[in-house]
Design a protein around this motif. Structure first.
Motif, PDB file in Angstrom:
ATOM      1  N   ALA A  97      -2.519  -0.593  69.041  1.00 23.69           N
ATOM      2  CA  ALA A  97      -2.013  -1.731  68.260  1.00 23.69           C
ATOM      3  C   ALA A  97      -0.505  -1.875  68.429  1.00 23.69           C
ATOM      4  O   ALA A  97       0.015  -2.988  68.523  1.00 23.69           O
ATOM      5  CB  ALA A  97      -2.372  -1.558  66.784  1.00 23.69           C
ATOM      6  N   LEU A  98       0.186  -0.748  68.484  1.00 20.34           N
ATOM      7  CA  LEU A  98       1.635  -0.783  68.716  1.00 20.34           C
ATOM      8  C   LEU A  98       1.944  -1.467  70.040  1.00 20.34           C
ATOM      9  O   LEU A  98       2.811  -2.343  70.111  1.00 20.34           O
ATOM     10  CB  LEU A  98       2.183   0.645  68.767  1.00 20.34           C
ATOM     11  N   ALA A  99       1.216  -1.065  71.085  1.00 22.62           N
ATOM     12  CA  ALA A  99       1.424  -1.649  72.408  1.00 22.62           C
ATOM     13  C   ALA A  99       1.084  -3.141  72.388  1.00 22.62           C
ATOM     14  O   ALA A  99       1.831  -3.967  72.901  1.00 22.62           O
ATOM     15  CB  ALA A  99       0.577  -0.921  73.442  1.00 22.62           C
ATOM     16  N   LYS A 129       3.487  12.124  60.842  1.00 22.74           N
ATOM     17  CA  LYS A 129       2.838  11.142  61.712  1.00 22.74           C
ATOM     18  C   LYS A 129       3.008   9.727  61.190  1.00 22.74           C
ATOM     19  O   LYS A 129       3.282   8.803  61.945  1.00 22.74           O
ATOM     20  CB  LYS A 129       1.347  11.464  61.829  1.00 22.74           C
ATOM     21  N   PHE A 130       2.828   9.577  59.884  1.00 18.61           N
ATOM     22  CA  PHE A 130       2.922   8.233  59.317  1.00 18.61           C
ATOM     23  C   PHE A 130       4.368   7.753  59.197  1.00 18.61           C
ATOM     24  O   PHE A 130       4.622   6.556  59.222  1.00 18.61           O
ATOM     25  CB  PHE A 130       2.171   8.135  57.995  1.00 18.61           C
ATOM     26  N   ARG A 131       5.294   8.689  59.058  1.00 22.81           N
ATOM     27  CA  ARG A 131       6.700   8.291  59.062  1.00 22.81           C
ATOM     28  C   ARG A 131       7.042   7.698  60.434  1.00 22.81           C
ATOM     29  O   ARG A 131       7.677   6.659  60.543  1.00 22.81           O
ATOM     30  CB  ARG A 131       7.596   9.499  58.754  1.00 22.81           C
ATOM     31  N   TYR A 132       6.543   8.360  61.475  1.00 22.46           N
ATOM     32  CA  TYR A 132       6.731   7.842  62.834  1.00 22.46           C
ATOM     33  C   TYR A 132       6.090   6.456  62.986  1.00 22.46           C
ATOM     34  O   TYR A 132       6.708   5.521  63.488  1.00 22.46           O
ATOM     35  CB  TYR A 132       6.157   8.831  63.862  1.00 22.46           C
ATOM     36  N   LEU A 133       4.840   6.313  62.506  1.00 23.22           N
ATOM     37  CA  LEU A 133       4.145   5.027  62.636  1.00 23.22           C
ATOM     38  C   LEU A 133       4.862   3.921  61.873  1.00 23.22           C
ATOM     39  O   LEU A 133       5.029   2.808  62.374  1.00 23.22           O
ATOM     40  CB  LEU A 133       2.705   5.149  62.129  1.00 23.22           C
ATOM     41  N   GLN A 143       4.124  -4.262  59.115  1.00 17.71           N
ATOM     42  CA  GLN A 143       3.921  -3.276  58.062  1.00 17.71           C
ATOM     43  C   GLN A 143       2.483  -2.754  58.139  1.00 17.71           C
ATOM     44  O   GLN A 143       1.543  -3.532  57.973  1.00 17.71           O
ATOM     45  CB  GLN A 143       4.179  -3.936  56.707  1.00 17.71           C
ATOM     46  N   PRO A 144       2.305  -1.473  58.437  1.00  9.78           N
ATOM     47  CA  PRO A 144       0.932  -0.971  58.538  1.00  9.78           C
ATOM     48  C   PRO A 144       0.275  -0.808  57.164  1.00  9.78           C
ATOM     49  O   PRO A 144       0.922  -0.457  56.183  1.00  9.78           O
ATOM     50  CB  PRO A 144       1.094   0.390  59.220  1.00  9.78           C
ATOM     51  N   LEU A 145      -1.014  -1.084  57.154  1.00  9.89           N
ATOM     52  CA  LEU A 145      -1.803  -0.977  55.926  1.00  9.89           C
ATOM     53  C   LEU A 145      -3.029  -0.138  56.265  1.00  9.89           C
ATOM     54  O   LEU A 145      -3.664  -0.380  57.297  1.00  9.89           O
ATOM     55  CB  LEU A 145      -2.189  -2.392  55.505  1.00  9.89           C
ATOM     56  N   ILE A 146      -3.340   0.832  55.463  1.00 14.24           N
ATOM     57  CA  ILE A 146      -4.539   1.603  55.778  1.00 14.24           C
ATOM     58  C   ILE A 146      -5.669   1.252  54.821  1.00 14.24           C
ATOM     59  O   ILE A 146      -5.482   1.172  53.615  1.00 14.24           O
ATOM     60  CB  ILE A 146      -4.280   3.132  55.814  1.00 14.24           C
ATOM     61  N   GLU A 147      -6.817   0.988  55.417  1.00 16.78           N
ATOM     62  CA  GLU A 147      -8.011   0.644  54.647  1.00 16.78           C
ATOM     63  C   GLU A 147      -8.902   1.875  54.580  1.00 16.78           C
ATOM     64  O   GLU A 147      -9.322   2.393  55.619  1.00 16.78           O
ATOM     65  CB  GLU A 147      -8.761  -0.520  55.307  1.00 16.78           C
ATOM     66  N   ILE A 148      -9.134   2.333  53.366  1.00 18.50           N
ATOM     67  CA  ILE A 148      -9.908   3.564  53.215  1.00 18.50           C
ATOM     68  C   ILE A 148     -11.270   3.254  52.608  1.00 18.50           C
ATOM     69  O   ILE A 148     -11.363   2.630  51.554  1.00 18.50           O
ATOM     70  CB  ILE A 148      -9.162   4.571  52.313  1.00 18.50           C
ATOM     71  N   THR A 149     -12.300   3.660  53.304  1.00 21.32           N
ATOM     72  CA  THR A 149     -13.664   3.493  52.783  1.00 21.32           C
ATOM     73  C   THR A 149     -14.094   4.821  52.209  1.00 21.32           C
ATOM     74  O   THR A 149     -13.830   5.859  52.807  1.00 21.32           O
ATOM     75  CB  THR A 149     -14.633   3.134  53.923  1.00 21.32           C
ATOM     76  N   GLU A 150     -14.729   4.775  51.069  1.00 19.24           N
ATOM     77  CA  GLU A 150     -15.178   6.069  50.576  1.00 19.24           C
ATOM     78  C   GLU A 150     -16.649   6.270  50.879  1.00 19.24           C
ATOM     79  O   GLU A 150     -17.481   6.348  50.014  1.00 19.24           O
ATOM     80  CB  GLU A 150     -14.870   6.258  49.100  1.00 19.24           C
TER      81      GLU A 150
END
Ligand code: C2E
Ligand code: CA
Ligand code: CA
Ligand code: CA
Length: 273
Positions: A97-99, A129-133, A143-150
């Protein structure tokens, strides 16, 4: 009596063995698929209900398997989760996604949602890792957003790590809200940014009042807890009108756009923003 029993046992055990071998080889294929860059991303716009403009996208993975052709994530994500390959696959997805997005000119505050399995938060170096991202995406205006499924239970430890990521400025959404088992107790224990209301509830718009009461209750819960509500799987104008009238902030679904490859997305964004 003994013979049929032995025969049944034989059939059952060979079936089991076959299934395990099948699973093993698919896991092997995932591993080599990451190395050979067989995975790619499609992006589905998430539209603001206020002005109809895309404020971001959700990244959805696809697999171009050399023999099987295009494989859907419902098939390989569970296998990747079982075989400890979900972390390397997700890391690959972030880089991809970055690329991809470093090639686009974006509006400010563009958000990209990533589906991240709970296993990801077990890693000890997750914050680094997330600080780098965060920094790498900030450089291209994302702005990255993480979607978490439980699908699996989130442990207290995972929740603490996720809370630490929010401190870093990573947005967190709970995905497929309403379909998990512990969602309500989860909401009591830690704070999130977005709630993605599962498609199965959006499908109840226009149906009998009993089922759509559940949708209304979820929307109300979002408002009361100050979460930003996102509706997924919006397919009809009737559904969109209903959700907009109830102040659901963001809408996503085939009514607006299907998940698209990067070049199609670029055209779509030019036309719609
Ligand atoms: P999800 O996170 O609930 O993603 C939404 C799914 O609904 C996507 O399916 C999307 O293509 C589909 N969809 C979107 N709008 C509509 C609509 O209006 N109507 C209908 N019928 N469907 C719609 P997809 O891409 O096949 O992904 C399926 C699931 O696989 C996702 O569900 C997610 O849980 C998982 N997944 C996809 N990509 C990734 C990934 O990169 N990492 C992980 N861990 N899981 C992923
Ligand atoms: Ca999702
Ligand atoms: Ca979802
Ligand atoms: Ca869903």
């Amino acid at each position: 009596l003994l013979l049929p029993l032995i025969f049944t046992l034989f059939v059952l055990s060979s079936l089991l063995l076959w299934k395990r071998n099948g699973r093993h080889s698919l896991a092997d294929d995932i591993k080599s698929g990451i190395e050979n860059q067989e995975f790619f991303l499609v992006y589905q716009p998430v539209v603001s209900s206020e002005d109809g403009k895309a404020k971001g996208v959700e990244a959805l993975v696809r697999w171009q398997h050399p023999q099987m052709g295009l494989v859907r994530p419902d098939l390989f994500i569970p296998i990747a989760e079982e075989s400890q390959l979900i972390v390397p696959l997700t890391n690959y997805i972030f880089e991809r996604a970055l690329a991809d997005f470093s090639q686009l000119q974006l509006t400010t505050d563009f958000r990209i949602g990533f589906n991240v399995a709970p296993e990801h938060f077990i890693q000890s170096d997750i914050e680094a890792k997330f600080r780098y991202l965060r920094d790498a995406f900030a450089e291209i205006g994302v702005q990255p957003l993480i979607e978490i499924t439980e699908r699996q239970l989130l442990t207290v430890d995972m929740c603490e790590r996720i809370a630490a990521l929010r401190e870093l400025g990573i947005l967190v959404a709970i995905d497929d809200f309403g379909t998990g088992q512990t969602t309500l107790s989860l909401l009591q224990t830690f704070t999130l940014d977005y709630l993605k209301i599962d498609k199965c509830f959006i499908d109840t718009v226009g149906q009998d009042s009993v089922t759509s009461h559940v949708l209304d209750t979820i929307i109300e819960l979002c408002h009361k807890m100050n979460y930003v509500a996102v509706a997924e799987g919006v397919e009809t104008q009737e559904q969109a009108d209903y959700l907009i009238s109830r102040d659901v902030h963001f809408l996503q679904g085939y009514l607006y756009a299907k998940p698209m490859k990067l070049n199609e997305l670029e055209l779509w964004l030019k036309e719609h923003n």
